[in-house]
Enzyme design. Structure first.
Site, PDB file in Angstrom:
ATOM      1  N   THR A 199       8.932  35.773   3.026  1.00  0.00           N
ATOM      2  CA  THR A 199      10.131  35.429   3.769  1.00  0.00           C
ATOM      3  C   THR A 199      11.235  36.527   3.744  1.00  0.00           C
ATOM      4  OG1 THR A 199      11.142  34.261   2.382  1.00  0.00           O
ATOM      5  CG2 THR A 199       9.721  33.130   4.068  1.00  0.00           C
ATOM      6  N   ASP A 200      12.128  36.493   4.652  1.00  0.00           N
ATOM      7  CA  ASP A 200      13.334  37.304   4.447  1.00  0.00           C
ATOM      8  C   ASP A 200      14.551  36.341   4.111  1.00  0.00           C
ATOM      9  OD1 ASP A 200      14.112  36.092   6.968  1.00  0.00           O
ATOM     10  OD2 ASP A 200      13.750  37.595   8.035  1.00  0.00           O
ATOM     11  N   ALA A 201      15.744  37.175   4.119  1.00  0.00           N
ATOM     12  CA  ALA A 201      16.960  36.274   3.828  1.00  0.00           C
ATOM     13  C   ALA A 201      17.298  35.204   4.701  1.00  0.00           C
ATOM     14  CB  ALA A 201      18.273  37.417   3.782  1.00  0.00           C
TER      15      ALA A 201
END
Length: 148
Positions: free
Chosen positions: A14-16
């Site tokens: 996942t990203d931020a």
């Protein structure tokens, strides 16, 4: 049935914002591809380590229909299709809880590793393509009968 691969989205995917980072979708699809090869009795170590032929990806696309989050249980279906004597394409459908969240395509060309020139697909890949195509067509026929 088309080949299916189950996978849980991990934090590292996942990203931020907590959704699957776009490039990681292709990595997840590649995992499904590797599992499909292995399920067809293709030795993965031999396939990727010092091979005489390689199958580089020459085109990809991904359509994102809904976000995928950490912890989601993915079901990836893949259908490979022969496009010519030296290339094939894999279509992926990624689902979460029976909802399609993404669709992807990878197009591969067979090359001789030494000369980097195109060559015909080896028999084991042609067999993998045929087996998966027949399985997918059979599943599609069963689905169409269920609708009627």
């Amino acid at each position: 049935m088309p080949f299916t691969y189950n996978r849980t989205v991990r934090f590292q995917d996942t990203d931020a914002a907590g959704v699957v980072y776009f490039a990681n979708v292709l990595s997840i699809c590649h995992e499904a591809y590797e599992e499909s090869l292995e399920a067809s009795s293709i030795n993965i170590k031999d396939f990727f380590t010092n091979p005489s032929v390689a199958f580089p990806i020459v085109h990809t696309s991904v359509d994102f229909l809904r976000p995928m989050f950490g912890g989601d249980k993915l079901l990836i279906s893949l259908i490979p299709q022969k496009l010519g004597v030296d290339k094939f394409e894999i279509t992926y459908e990624i689902m979460v809880a029976e909802v399609v969240v993404a669709k992807a395509i990878t197009r591969h060309v067979c090359i001789d590793v030494s000369s980097r020139s195109k060559q015909e697909l080896p028999d084991e890949i042609v067999q993998w393509l045929e087996t998966n195509r027949r399985d997918a067509e059979g599943a599609e026929r069963r689905r169409s009968r269920e609708i009627m």
